[in-house]
Scaffold this active site. Structure first.
Site, short mmCIF file in Angstrom:
data_model
loop_
_atom_site.label_atom_id
_atom_site.label_comp_id
_atom_site.label_asym_id
_atom_site.label_seq_id
_atom_site.Cartn_x
_atom_site.Cartn_y
_atom_site.Cartn_z
N GLY A 271 31.71 26.68 41.24
CA GLY A 271 31.48 27.55 42.37
C GLY A 271 32.63 27.52 43.36
N SER B 114 34.71 27.23 46.66
CA SER B 114 34.62 26.26 47.74
C SER B 114 33.49 26.79 48.75
CB SER B 114 36.14 26.34 48.46
OG SER B 114 36.02 25.39 49.66
N GLY B 115 33.02 25.61 49.20
CA GLY B 115 31.72 25.69 50.06
C GLY B 115 30.27 26.10 49.62
N ALA B 116 30.41 26.36 48.08
CA ALA B 116 29.10 26.87 47.61
C ALA B 116 28.03 25.95 47.53
CB ALA B 116 29.39 27.40 46.18
N GLY B 117 28.30 24.62 47.62
CA GLY B 117 27.27 23.45 47.67
C GLY B 117 27.43 22.51 46.50
N LYS B 118 28.39 22.64 45.59
CA LYS B 118 28.85 21.55 44.41
C LYS B 118 28.39 20.14 44.88
CE LYS B 118 32.63 23.30 43.71
NZ LYS B 118 32.73 24.44 44.89
N SER C 255 36.62 24.68 39.42
CA SER C 255 37.06 25.17 38.13
C SER C 255 36.98 26.68 37.79
CB SER C 255 36.21 24.37 36.98
OG SER C 255 34.85 24.29 37.41
#
Length: 176
Positions: free
Chosen positions: A11, A13-17, A84
Site C-alpha cells: 500500500g 506510504s501512510g496506509a498502515g502497513k 512495493s
C-alpha cells in the site's frame, strides 16, 4: 515445526502497513517465530544504496522477497510491510515463494490520497506535491494496486483490529 509463510503487506506510504504488521506480530509471536521486514528498516540495513527508480524499487522487492523466503523455509512467519509499488515485482515475489512451497498472502492496505496526505506527519506528500520529492509513489511515480489480493483493508474506514482479523482468517484458512 510450524510451516513458514509470507504475509506481504502493500500500500502507499501512510496506509498502515507498519501498524498492521506490528499488530500481527504481537498476535502471532507468543505461539511461533515471527519476523517483520519493514520497508523503512530494509532500506536502512539491507538495500542501502538503492534509489527510487523503477529498477531500484524492483531490486528492493527482489531482495526483500529473497530474505522472506529464507526465513519462511525455516518455519518463520514473515510479515513484509513495504510499499512495493509494482505488480510485476510483487508477482515475482509470490511466484518464487510458491515455487519454494511457501504460502504467500498479499494484503492490500487501501486509503485515498487525501487521507494519506492528512496522516503524513513527515510531510512527504506535501513535498512530493510541491515537486521537491521526485519519484514519490502515488504522486509522481505510480502505485499499481493489487488486482486480486487475498486480503483488502480499507484503512481510512476500518480499524487495525478489523484488518488484523481479516489477515488471521486468511492464515487460518491455510492452516497457518
Amino acid at each position: 515445526m510450524a510451516p513458514g509463510f509470507i504475509v506481504w503487506m502493500t500500500g502507499m506510504s501512510g496506509a498502515g502497513k507498519t501498524t498492521l504488521s506490528q499488530a500481527l506480530r504481537a498476535r502471532l509471536s507468543p505461539s511461533r517465530a515471527v519476523e517483520v521486514l519493514d520497508g523503512d528498516e530494509v532500506r536502512t540495513w539491507l538495500t542501502r544504496g538503492l534509489g527510487f527508480s523503477r529498477e531500484d524499487r524492483e531490486e528492493n522487492v527482489r531482495r526483500i522477497g529473497h530474505v522472506a523466503r529464507l526465513l519462511a523455509r525455516h518455519g518463520v512467519g514473515v510479515i513484509v510491510a513495504a510499499i512495493s509499488p509494482y505488480r510485476d515485482a510483487r508477482a515475482e515475489a509470490r511466484r518464487r515463494a510458491e515455487e519454494a512451497g511457501l504460502a504467500f498472502i498479499e494484503v492490500y492496505l487501501e486509503a485515498p490520497l487525501d487521507v494519506l496526505i492528512a496522516r503524513d506527519v513527515k510531510g512527504l506528500y506535501q513535498r512530493a506535491l510541491a515537486g521537491a520529492l521526485p519519484n514519490f509513489t502515488g504522486v509522481s511515480d505510480p502505485y499499481e494496486a493489487p488486482e486480486s489480493p487475498e486480503v483488502v483493508v480499507r484503512s481510512a474506514s476500518e480499524s487495525v483490529t478489523v484488518g488484523l482479523e481479516r489477515v488471521l482468517v486468511a492464515l487460518q484458512a491455510r492452516g497457518l
